[in-house]
Write a protein that holds these residues in place. Structure first.
Motif: not given
Ligand code: HXC
Length: 259
Positions: A25-28, A227-230
């Motif tokens: 998530i952080a990277t995205a 990550a996409n959802a976040a």
């Protein structure tokens, strides 16, 4: 798939940000313009994670924080605001878990997981609140749970109860803080193949194929699916979405079992 400015100018604090879904998530977020503060119990690990994001041009910092300790959580929140000037997105991702039949679970084993998952999430929401309220983008809280906290999770009563509690906490805060322009949502991942949790719980014990087949799609998810959802939930694309539990589990909670 998102435009590069989807999270431009936002600041996110991510617990358990050193590895797995938290780091993904952080990277995205960093790739899409956000500044990210990664926290976790292992200082070396979160610093290395922040460096990996900085090395590819993202804005990232890290510090040690055990979410069971409210003072440390407060310090992490204040450090985020000091470093990046705001706190717009609170990601409650830190979790602890182990497989143990309930009859054999010690009170301290129970307490340990409740402290990390449920109490830690409350501490982060509580400490972040004034800053989320002050956010010029509107505040966003996203907590990572699982539908196993709703459907029943044999040999993980501690984690199931904590995740169910987080769902209830999030819905309550969505109502209570909606007037402060803070959206509060949860994400329920299913079995995510490239995580330590799924590896330990299923793959290492030879149950990988069986668990994958229990999803309607017949495959494990990937960290990037979460990550996409976040990204979506934190962005303006979800500006009218609050109190939701976004299920990203390939249809697992339907109790689908392949022929
Ligand atoms: C029985 C256990 C145990 C086990 C710990 N305990 N592991 N009991 N079986 N396997 C008991 C201990 O005996 C002790 O109770 C109490 O729990 C606290 O243990 P500590 O080791 O002192 O705790 P601590 O060092 O703080 O470690 C916390 C932890 C650990 C949760 C126990 O596993 C951890 O740090 N995990 C973090 C990483 C993690 O679990 N990530 C997975 C998240 S994945 P007594 O009574 O002896 O004092 C996830 C989703 C999975 O949640 C979804 C899959 C689909």
């Amino acid at each position: 798939m998102f435009t590069n400015d989807t999270l431009q100018g936002r600041v996110a604090l991510i617990t358990g940000g050193g590895t797995g879904i938290g780091l993904e998530i952080a990277t995205a977020y960093a790739r899409l313009g956000a500044s990210v503060m990664l926290v976790g119990r292992n200082e070396e690990r979160v610093q290395a994670a922040a460096k990996s994001i900085s090395d590819e041009g993202g804005k990232a910092a890290a510090m040690k924080c055990d979410v069971r300790n409210y003072d440390e959580v407060k310090q992490a929140v204040e450090a985020t605001v000091e470093r990046f000037g705001a706190l717009d997105i609170m990601i409650n991702n830190a979790a602890g878990n182990f497989v143990c039949p309930t009859a054999e679970l010690s009170p301290n084993g129970w307490k340990t997981v409740i402290d990390i998952d449920l109490n830690g999430t409350f501490y982060c929401c509580h400490a972040a609140y004034p800053h989320l309220k002050a956010s010029r983008h509107g505040g966003s809280v996203i907590s990572i749970i699982t539908m196993l906290g709703v459907s029943g999770w044999p040999a993980a009563a501690h984690a199931a109860s904590a995740k169910g509690g987080i769902l209830s906490l999030s819905r309550t805060l969505a109502v209570e803080w909606g007037g402060d322009n803070i959206r509060v949502n949860t994400i329920s991942p299913g079995p995510i193949g490239d995580t330590e949790g799924t590896k330990r719980m299923y793959i290492d014990g030879g149950k990988g194929d069986l668990e994958a087949k229990k999803t309607a799609l017949g495959i494990f998810g990937r960290k990037v699916d979460i990550a996409n959802a976040a990204v979506y939930l934190a962005s303006d694309l979800a500006s009218y979405v609050t109190g939701d539990n976004l299920i990203v589990d390939g249809g697992r909670w339907l109790k689908y079992v392949a022929e």
